[in-house]
Design a protein around this motif. Structure first.
Motif, mmCIF file in Angstrom:
data_model
loop_
_atom_site.group_PDB
_atom_site.id
_atom_site.type_symbol
_atom_site.label_atom_id
_atom_site.label_comp_id
_atom_site.label_asym_id
_atom_site.label_seq_id
_atom_site.Cartn_x
_atom_site.Cartn_y
_atom_site.Cartn_z
ATOM 1 N N PRO A 191 37.439 -6.670 19.450
ATOM 2 C CA PRO A 191 35.951 -6.544 18.763
ATOM 3 C C PRO A 191 34.669 -6.833 19.442
ATOM 4 O O PRO A 191 33.914 -7.141 18.786
ATOM 5 N N PHE A 192 34.744 -6.991 20.832
ATOM 6 C CA PHE A 192 33.590 -7.276 21.291
ATOM 7 C C PHE A 192 32.944 -6.016 22.085
ATOM 8 O O PHE A 192 33.433 -5.003 22.709
ATOM 9 N N LEU A 193 31.710 -5.830 21.560
ATOM 10 C CA LEU A 193 30.777 -4.813 21.564
ATOM 11 C C LEU A 193 29.755 -4.742 22.954
ATOM 12 O O LEU A 193 29.651 -3.714 23.551
ATOM 13 N N MET A 194 29.568 -5.976 23.272
ATOM 14 C CA MET A 194 28.574 -5.974 24.623
ATOM 15 C C MET A 194 28.738 -7.511 25.279
ATOM 16 O O MET A 194 28.765 -8.269 24.549
ATOM 17 N N LEU A 195 28.413 -7.480 26.646
ATOM 18 C CA LEU A 195 28.422 -8.764 27.284
ATOM 19 C C LEU A 195 27.135 -8.471 28.259
ATOM 20 O O LEU A 195 27.343 -7.658 29.184
ATOM 21 N N ASP A 196 26.332 -9.271 28.175
ATOM 22 C CA ASP A 196 25.108 -9.327 29.118
ATOM 23 C C ASP A 196 24.910 -10.464 29.830
ATOM 24 O O ASP A 196 25.108 -11.677 29.241
ATOM 25 N N GLU A 197 24.690 -10.432 31.183
ATOM 26 C CA GLU A 197 24.557 -11.674 31.794
ATOM 27 C C GLU A 197 22.999 -11.728 32.172
ATOM 28 O O GLU A 197 22.611 -10.600 33.011
ATOM 29 N N PHE A 198 22.237 -12.644 32.014
ATOM 30 C CA PHE A 198 20.775 -12.816 32.406
ATOM 31 C C PHE A 198 20.839 -13.776 33.687
ATOM 32 O O PHE A 198 21.280 -14.762 33.234
ATOM 33 N N ARG A 199 20.167 -13.671 34.498
ATOM 34 C CA ARG A 199 20.199 -14.765 35.762
ATOM 35 C C ARG A 199 19.164 -14.413 36.951
ATOM 36 O O ARG A 199 19.208 -13.546 37.653
ATOM 37 N N SER A 200 18.066 -15.229 36.620
ATOM 38 C CA SER A 200 17.123 -15.117 37.650
ATOM 39 C C SER A 200 16.081 -16.316 37.794
ATOM 40 O O SER A 200 15.923 -17.055 36.820
ATOM 41 N N ASP A 201 15.683 -16.395 39.011
ATOM 42 C CA ASP A 201 14.594 -17.519 39.071
ATOM 43 C C ASP A 201 13.469 -16.923 39.346
ATOM 44 O O ASP A 201 12.444 -17.625 39.707
ATOM 45 N N ASP A 202 13.353 -15.728 38.969
ATOM 46 C CA ASP A 202 11.830 -15.100 39.109
ATOM 47 C C ASP A 202 11.491 -14.725 37.666
ATOM 48 O O ASP A 202 11.802 -14.027 37.141
ATOM 49 N N PRO A 203 10.181 -15.597 37.270
ATOM 50 C CA PRO A 203 9.940 -15.663 35.744
ATOM 51 C C PRO A 203 9.470 -14.093 35.433
ATOM 52 O O PRO A 203 9.591 -13.769 34.205
ATOM 53 N N ASN A 204 9.041 -13.234 36.447
ATOM 54 C CA ASN A 204 8.835 -11.914 36.051
ATOM 55 C C ASN A 204 10.168 -11.053 35.443
ATOM 56 O O ASN A 204 9.917 -10.206 34.705
ATOM 57 N N ASP A 205 11.093 -11.792 35.857
ATOM 58 C CA ASP A 205 12.315 -11.002 35.319
ATOM 59 C C ASP A 205 12.968 -11.248 33.822
ATOM 60 O O ASP A 205 13.535 -10.626 33.151
ATOM 61 N N TYR A 206 12.380 -12.421 33.363
ATOM 62 C CA TYR A 206 12.649 -12.854 31.849
ATOM 63 C C TYR A 206 11.391 -13.377 31.087
ATOM 64 O O TYR A 206 11.785 -13.557 29.852
ATOM 65 N N ILE A 207 10.376 -13.734 31.560
ATOM 66 C CA ILE A 207 9.191 -14.339 30.823
ATOM 67 C C ILE A 207 8.737 -13.560 29.651
ATOM 68 O O ILE A 207 8.497 -14.330 28.573
ATOM 69 N N ALA A 208 8.844 -12.245 29.449
ATOM 70 C CA ALA A 208 8.526 -11.584 28.041
ATOM 71 C C ALA A 208 9.706 -11.640 27.131
ATOM 72 O O ALA A 208 9.141 -11.434 25.973
ATOM 73 N N GLY A 209 10.784 -12.263 27.477
ATOM 74 C CA GLY A 209 11.650 -12.578 26.516
ATOM 75 C C GLY A 209 12.149 -11.364 25.692
ATOM 76 O O GLY A 209 11.800 -10.058 25.965
ATOM 77 N N PHE A 210 12.510 -11.693 24.406
ATOM 78 C CA PHE A 210 13.015 -10.693 23.486
ATOM 79 C C PHE A 210 12.285 -10.866 22.015
ATOM 80 O O PHE A 210 12.615 -11.709 21.326
ATOM 81 N N PRO A 211 10.927 -10.418 22.173
ATOM 82 C CA PRO A 211 10.088 -10.302 20.875
ATOM 83 C C PRO A 211 10.914 -10.074 19.614
ATOM 84 O O PRO A 211 11.945 -9.249 19.607
ATOM 85 N N PRO A 212 10.318 -10.419 18.162
ATOM 86 C CA PRO A 212 11.047 -10.045 17.173
ATOM 87 C C PRO A 212 11.819 -8.545 17.132
ATOM 88 O O PRO A 212 11.156 -7.717 17.397
ATOM 89 N N HIS A 213 13.009 -8.625 16.619
ATOM 90 C CA HIS A 213 13.978 -7.545 16.650
ATOM 91 C C HIS A 213 14.950 -7.768 15.565
ATOM 92 O O HIS A 213 15.249 -8.940 15.191
#
Ligand code: MN
Length: 283
Positions: free
Chosen positions: A39-61
């Protein structure tokens, strides 16, 4: 007692992509090569020490029709939904969110620099539960039991059981097993997996030989498990390993998915979009 390991049905490398407001991540499952392991649909790995890669995040969805599981390894993520639920996901914690008929939420980094590392797993819900009530299981790092292994390794039990340890996440329709297995170089563990469960293993540190394959898989590789056998044998490579092992009861139901919605039919999918646009998704 003899242990028959499951075989490895296929191996796939994660695909670099971005999601949310431009978060760079590695999509491990839910790719053209491996669309799902029911029943698994997706697996994402996020991994970075560069804020540009993650700082914008996931705004409301929005989400409807399934569960999202966030497992943090490093850094910190703030969770906030449209009805006022909020929480800070620290390193080592897990959030098992059953979106069911509807959640609108944001997932935003709470840090401005440093390493941000974790996983998001999507788990399907049975058709009968897709419009049920949303539910959160927020688990602090200390509440996830750790089973020590003879060779110096350890298994963190997020869901299901390993040895005497029972994971804190419960009441999930697909009876999932979710383990974070850490092994020093050269050590071996045999992890029981419930009969009939589908499963996969993802090597996220070092390397590991899995199942019937003797050649170690390097970091970043997904192994989809065969259905026969008592569980999975994991043998750590030269630098040790860390493996995310996930298994669950397959639903065997049709899947109609698009973006943040996972339903059973195209009509239900269209209804989800209509409900979201008219502000009725979470009602
Ligand atoms: Mn989300």
């Amino acid at each position: 007692m003899s242990f028959t390991t499951r075989t490895i049905e296929r191996v796939a490398k994660g695909t670099a992509t971005s999601d949310g407001a431009g978060v760079r991540l590695l999509r491990v499952l839910g790719t053209p090569q491996v669309p799902m392991v029911d029943p698994f649909l997706m697996l994402d790995e996020f991994r970075s020490d560069d804020p540009n890669d993650y700082i914008a995040g996931f705004p409301p969805h929005p989400h409807r029709g399934f569960e999202t599981v966030t497992y943090m390894l490093a850094g910190s993520m703030e969770h906030r939904d449209s009805v006022g639920n909020t929480g800070n996901l620290r390193a080592g914690s897990v959030q098992w969110m059953t979106a069911a008929r509807g959640i609108i939420h944001s997932e935003m980094p709470k840090q401005e620099d440093g390493l941000m590392w974790g996983f998001q797993l999507w788990v399907n819900l049975p058709a009968a539960d897709k419009l049920g009530d949303p539910r959160y299981q927020d688990v602090e790092p200390e509440a996830i039991p750790e089973q020590a292994l003879p060779g110096g390794g350890r298994v963190r039990v997020v869901a299901g059981r390993f040895g005497d340890a029972v994971g804190p996440v419960g009441g999930v329709a697909t009876s999932p097993l979710m383990l974070d297995v850490g092994l020093p170089a050269g050590s071996t563990v045999e992890v029981p997996i419930p009969a009939g469960h589908n499963g996969f293993a993802y090597v996220f540190e070092g390397s590991a030989a899995l199942g019937d394959r003797e050649a170690p898989l390097p970091r970043g590789q997904l192994a989809v498990l065969g259905r026969e056998g008592d569980g999975l044998r994991i043998v750590a490579g030269q630098a040790g390993t860390r493996v995310l092992l996930v298994a669950g009861r397959p639903l065997g139901e049709p899947v109609a998915r698009y973006g943040p919605f996972v339903m059973s039919t195209r009509e239900e999918l269209e209804q989800a979009f209509l409900d979201y646009r008219s502000g009725r998704l979470t009602q």
